[in-house]
Design a protein around this motif. Structure first.
Motif, PDB file in Angstrom:
ATOM      1  N   LEU A  74       0.828  -1.211   0.000  1.00  0.00           N
ATOM      2  CA  LEU A  74       0.000   0.000   0.000  1.00  0.00           C
ATOM      3  C   LEU A  74       0.861   1.259   0.000  1.00  0.00           C
ATOM      4  N   GLY A  75       1.934   1.261   0.790  1.00  0.00           N
ATOM      5  CA  GLY A  75       2.812   2.428   0.839  1.00  0.00           C
ATOM      6  C   GLY A  75       3.504   2.684  -0.485  1.00  0.00           C
ATOM      7  N   ILE A  76       4.085   1.647  -1.061  1.00  0.00           N
ATOM      8  CA  ILE A  76       4.783   1.794  -2.340  1.00  0.00           C
ATOM      9  C   ILE A  76       3.800   2.176  -3.449  1.00  0.00           C
ATOM     10  N   SER A  77       2.608   1.583  -3.433  1.00  0.00           N
ATOM     11  CA  SER A  77       1.598   1.912  -4.454  1.00  0.00           C
ATOM     12  C   SER A  77       1.180   3.371  -4.354  1.00  0.00           C
ATOM     13  N   THR A  78       1.016   3.866  -3.144  1.00  0.00           N
ATOM     14  CA  THR A  78       0.650   5.267  -2.952  1.00  0.00           C
ATOM     15  C   THR A  78       1.717   6.184  -3.528  1.00  0.00           C
ATOM     16  N   ILE A  79       2.964   5.900  -3.224  1.00  0.00           N
ATOM     17  CA  ILE A  79       4.059   6.733  -3.747  1.00  0.00           C
ATOM     18  C   ILE A  79       4.110   6.657  -5.271  1.00  0.00           C
ATOM     19  N   LEU A  80       3.966   5.451  -5.824  1.00  0.00           N
ATOM     20  CA  LEU A  80       3.994   5.304  -7.283  1.00  0.00           C
ATOM     21  C   LEU A  80       2.869   6.100  -7.936  1.00  0.00           C
ATOM     22  N   PHE A  81       1.654   6.002  -7.396  1.00  0.00           N
ATOM     23  CA  PHE A  81       0.537   6.737  -7.999  1.00  0.00           C
ATOM     24  C   PHE A  81       0.714   8.241  -7.863  1.00  0.00           C
ATOM     25  N   GLU A  82       1.296   8.704  -6.753  1.00  0.00           N
ATOM     26  CA  GLU A  82       1.559  10.137  -6.626  1.00  0.00           C
ATOM     27  C   GLU A  82       2.580  10.603  -7.665  1.00  0.00           C
ATOM     28  N   VAL A  83       3.610   9.812  -7.900  1.00  0.00           N
ATOM     29  CA  VAL A  83       4.611  10.168  -8.915  1.00  0.00           C
ATOM     30  C   VAL A  83       3.968  10.184 -10.290  1.00  0.00           C
ATOM     31  N   ILE A  84       3.156   9.176 -10.585  1.00  0.00           N
ATOM     32  CA  ILE A  84       2.503   9.112 -11.893  1.00  0.00           C
ATOM     33  C   ILE A  84       1.556  10.295 -12.090  1.00  0.00           C
ATOM     34  N   LEU A  85       0.852  10.684 -11.044  1.00  0.00           N
ATOM     35  CA  LEU A  85      -0.119  11.777 -11.170  1.00  0.00           C
ATOM     36  C   LEU A  85       0.530  13.150 -11.209  1.00  0.00           C
ATOM     37  N   THR A  86       1.692  13.324 -10.580  1.00  0.00           N
ATOM     38  CA  THR A  86       2.239  14.671 -10.443  1.00  0.00           C
ATOM     39  C   THR A  86       3.452  14.971 -11.326  1.00  0.00           C
ATOM     40  N   HIS A  87       4.034  13.980 -11.966  1.00  0.00           N
ATOM     41  CA  HIS A  87       5.215  14.211 -12.781  1.00  0.00           C
ATOM     42  C   HIS A  87       5.004  13.655 -14.194  1.00  0.00           C
TER      43      HIS A  87
ATOM     44  N   GLY B 231       7.301  10.853 -14.789  1.00  0.00           N
ATOM     45  CA  GLY B 231       6.890   9.738 -13.938  1.00  0.00           C
ATOM     46  C   GLY B 231       5.787   8.897 -14.557  1.00  0.00           C
ATOM     47  N   ARG B 232       4.974   9.513 -15.415  1.00  0.00           N
ATOM     48  CA  ARG B 232       3.899   8.756 -16.084  1.00  0.00           C
ATOM     49  C   ARG B 232       4.458   7.680 -17.004  1.00  0.00           C
ATOM     50  N   ILE B 233       5.657   7.898 -17.500  1.00  0.00           N
ATOM     51  CA  ILE B 233       6.308   6.913 -18.371  1.00  0.00           C
ATOM     52  C   ILE B 233       7.287   6.065 -17.573  1.00  0.00           C
ATOM     53  N   ALA B 234       8.107   6.732 -16.769  1.00  0.00           N
ATOM     54  CA  ALA B 234       9.174   6.032 -16.059  1.00  0.00           C
ATOM     55  C   ALA B 234       8.635   5.078 -14.988  1.00  0.00           C
ATOM     56  N   GLY B 235       7.573   5.461 -14.275  1.00  0.00           N
ATOM     57  CA  GLY B 235       7.039   4.615 -13.202  1.00  0.00           C
ATOM     58  C   GLY B 235       6.568   3.256 -13.697  1.00  0.00           C
TER      59      GLY B 235
END
Length: 99
Positions: A12-25, A28-32
């Motif tokens: 859950l913690g890692i997923s939250t961080i990944l989704f925040e990176v995808i949504l805000t960068h 990150g939408r490609i790299a994540g």
């Protein structure tokens, strides 16, 4: 049945961080997702090259391995206790199946 609560919390913690990176960068939408896909492909390659199943566990006889370890360490008192514990567990399992 055992449930890996720490694994769930970590996921859950890692997923939250990944989704925040995808949504805000934008990068990150490609790299994540690319990072996750590449890591999974490497994991699958490694498991397959070692002859392990990609998903699932390698079957092991933990009781026999523990007995070998205790015998190699010459821990005969612990070995006897371990064998008694295994016999007690088998007795309780057999008793539970009878009911």
């Amino acid at each position: 049945m055992e449930f890996p609560i720490l694994g769930v919390i970590g996921t859950l913690g890692i997923s939250t961080i990944l989704f925040e990176v995808i949504l805000t960068h934008a990068i990150g939408r490609i790299a994540g997702p690319a990072w996750i896909i590449l890591c999974f492909l490497y994991y699958a390659y490694y498991r397959r090259s070692k002859g392990y199943p990609i998903f699932g566990n390698i079957p092991r006889d933990w009781e026999a391995q523990q007995i070998k370890v205790l015998e190699a360490a010459e821990e005969y008192d612990l070995l006897e206790e371990y064998k008694q514990a295994l016999a007690e567990r088998e007795r309780l399992e057999a008793k539970a199946h009878v009911k």
